[in-house]
Design an enzyme around this catalytic site. Structure first.
Site, PDB file in Angstrom:
ATOM      1  N   CYS A   1      94.317   1.763  66.362  1.00  0.00           N
ATOM      2  CA  CYS A   1      95.643   1.711  66.963  1.00  0.00           C
ATOM      3  C   CYS A   1      96.568   0.890  66.081  1.00  0.00           C
ATOM      4  O   CYS A   1      96.445  -0.317  65.994  1.00  0.00           O
ATOM      5  CB  CYS A   1      95.539   1.083  68.335  1.00  0.00           C
ATOM      6  SG  CYS A   1      97.026   1.310  69.279  1.00  0.00           S
TER       7      CYS A   1
ATOM      8  N   GLY B   1      75.215  -9.940  53.869  1.00  0.00           N
ATOM      9  CA  GLY B   1      74.076 -10.321  54.708  1.00  0.00           C
ATOM     10  C   GLY B   1      74.110  -9.773  56.127  1.00  0.00           C
ATOM     11  O   GLY B   1      73.085  -9.346  56.663  1.00  0.00           O
ATOM     12  N   HIS B   2      75.311  -9.751  56.734  1.00  0.00           N
ATOM     13  CA  HIS B   2      75.346  -9.423  58.166  1.00  0.00           C
ATOM     14  C   HIS B   2      75.164  -7.934  58.465  1.00  0.00           C
ATOM     15  O   HIS B   2      75.102  -7.533  59.620  1.00  0.00           O
ATOM     16  CB  HIS B   2      76.627  -9.974  58.820  1.00  0.00           C
ATOM     17  CG  HIS B   2      77.896  -9.250  58.489  1.00  0.00           C
ATOM     18  ND1 HIS B   2      78.507  -8.393  59.370  1.00  0.00           N
ATOM     19  CD2 HIS B   2      78.688  -9.265  57.386  1.00  0.00           C
ATOM     20  CE1 HIS B   2      79.628  -7.931  58.838  1.00  0.00           C
ATOM     21  NE2 HIS B   2      79.751  -8.431  57.627  1.00  0.00           N
TER      22      HIS B   2
HETATM   23  N1  PLP Z   1      82.194  -2.730  52.166  1.00  0.00           N
HETATM   24  C1  PLP Z   1      81.735  -1.941  53.149  1.00  0.00           C
HETATM   25  C2  PLP Z   1      81.304  -0.533  52.832  1.00  0.00           C
HETATM   26  C3  PLP Z   1      81.657  -2.425  54.465  1.00  0.00           C
HETATM   27  O1  PLP Z   1      81.209  -1.617  55.434  1.00  0.00           O
HETATM   28  C4  PLP Z   1      82.077  -3.745  54.719  1.00  0.00           C
HETATM   29  C5  PLP Z   1      82.071  -4.273  56.098  1.00  0.00           C
HETATM   30  O2  PLP Z   1      82.354  -3.574  57.053  1.00  0.00           O
HETATM   31  C6  PLP Z   1      82.530  -4.538  53.651  1.00  0.00           C
HETATM   32  C7  PLP Z   1      82.569  -3.990  52.387  1.00  0.00           C
HETATM   33  C8  PLP Z   1      82.953  -5.954  53.854  1.00  0.00           C
HETATM   34  O3  PLP Z   1      81.846  -6.815  53.967  1.00  0.00           O
HETATM   35  P1  PLP Z   1      82.005  -8.269  54.597  1.00  0.00           P
HETATM   36  O4  PLP Z   1      82.193  -8.092  56.059  1.00  0.00           O
HETATM   37  O5  PLP Z   1      80.716  -8.965  54.274  1.00  0.00           O
HETATM   38  O6  PLP Z   1      83.153  -8.919  53.922  1.00  0.00           O
END
Ligand code: PLP
Length: 385
Positions: free
Chosen positions: A324, A199-200
């Site tokens: 880092c 969602g985010h």
């Molecule tokens: N998969 C990808 C390609 C992502 O960019 C991210 C988050 O950066 C995730 C999975 C993980 O998602 P979540 O933050 O909802 O666990």
């Protein structure tokens, strides 16, 4: 100038309409959707409505949607939950440039005796179809390949990969966390068995996601307990966030065209402006098959983290391709897999835009980057001038 936020592949601003939709589900409509009374039942109905919004965006059936705690859980659930259905198969195919949510899961499974085939990418971040075709065999329990890369925005041919998996009767999962909400996804028209969203990443709340599971796909539940989500993901539903995710899906449908035109045009102008005004820099990742909002630019002979710190003084937010670890700056696994030279991989910056960015912000960054880069190069131990 206020904060200029161009780190939308890390997370996005929750759309105020999403927040408004969520608010009643904290203190007023707090019933448990599983309860027999109508106070809880009305929440259950709202969850069903949110599920419909997800299916409208993905073009699938509502029974194929499982709400999870986000992209990481969806990825874990898809991979871990498939293996027990094919106990005799001992190989997992993924790519070298996946998110840690997939790569770390695969690493753990390697420790448990599975063979992991990580498909390489070329210098432009393109997936190697020939090596994939060679690896795909009867011993493969699952293939998990991302739809779009979070660092470079490069889009993989997942529909073609899914078709090849279908022909071999191998389940196919795609981490579509960066694709959904930015580019059209139509699950009616492809052979993808499982797909993760978060969602985010598209103006919904954090800590909520979806695992799409095509009807007929064999999947063991990853979290055991109550009967929620038809026994496929136990635990009382995160109601407010599910409602927010549903609204974010509705808005994503509405703004998709804008994402592909106005946001893309701003991204292109930003990229061209920086390449023109800063010497010795280049774009990482093929530009002909890329998310409309992402550009990853390497500034030779300087460190990404130093650039980010200088940008921060102007309240510009972006990301660096180096992290880092134990005191040394390591280029990201994605840029290393692409074979980007050390001096360029170190100085890579990812700008990821959203519908909230403006032309003024693009001008501001184009104006501020040249003096930042010039100043850091004057201080750089690698510099040739
Ligand atoms: N998969 C990808 C390609 C992502 O960019 C991210 C988050 O950066 C995730 C999975 C993980 O998602 P979540 O933050 O909802 O666990």
């Amino acid at each position: 100038m206020n904060t200029v936020y161009m780190d939308n592949n890390a997370t996005t601003k929750t759309d105020p309409q999403v927040r408004e939709e969520m608010l009643p589900y904290f203190c007023d409509l707090y019933g448990n959707p599983s309860s027999m009374h109508s106070f809880g039942g009305q929440v259950g109905q709202k969850i069903n409505q949110a599920r419909e919004s997800v299916t409208n965006l993905l073009k699938c059936k509502s029974s194929e949607i499982i709400f999870t705690s986000g992209g990481t859980e969806s990825d874990n659930a898809a991979i871990m939950g498939t293996l027990s259905s094919y106990p005799q198969r001992r190989k997992i195919i993924t790519s070298r440039v996946e998110h840690p949510a997939v790569l770390t899961t695969c690493k753990e499974l390697e420790n448990r005796g599975y063979t992991i085939a990580e498909i390489p990418v070329d210098r432009d971040g393109r997936f190697d179809m020939d090596i994939f075709a060679h690896e795909l065999d009867d011993n493969t329990a699952i293939v998990s390949i991302m739809w779009a890369n979070n660092e470079t925005g490069v889009i993989f041919p997942v529909e073609q990969i899914a078709k090849m998996c279908k022909q071999k009767n191998v389940p196919f999962h795609t981490d579509a966390v960066q694709a959904v909400g930015k580019i059209p996804v139509n699950l009616e028209k492809n052979n993808i068995d499982m797909l993760s969203i978060s969602g985010h990443k598209f103006h919904g709340p954090k800590g909520i996601g979806v695992l799409y599971v095509r009807k007929g796909t064999r999947l063991s539940p990853f979290i055991l307990g109550g009967h929620q989500e038809h026994g496929r993901r136990a635990g009382t539903e995160n109601t407010a966030s599910i409602v927010g995710l549903g609204k974010a899906c509705e808005l994503a449908e509405k703004y998709m065209h804008e994402e592909n035109t106005r946001v893309k045009a701003m991204r292109d102008r930003l990229e061209k402006g920086i390449l023109k005004s800063c010497p010795d820099c280049m774009v990482n990742g093929c530009t002909d098959s890329r998310l409309p909002n992402t550009t990853n630019i390497s500034f030779e002979y300087i460190e990404g983290e130093a650039i980010l710190l200088m940008m921060d003084r102007f309240k510009i937010c972006a990301s660096s391709g180096s992290a880092c670890t134990s005191g040394s700056l390591e280029p990201s696994h994605v840029l290393r897999a692409m074979g980007i030279p050390f001096t360029a991989a170190h100085g890579s910056i990812r700008f990821s835009l959203s519908r909230y960015n403006t032309e003024e912000e693009v001008d501001f960054i184009i104006d501020k980057m040249p003096p930042i880069i010039k100043r850091l190069r004057e201080l750089s131990p690698f510099i040739k001038v």
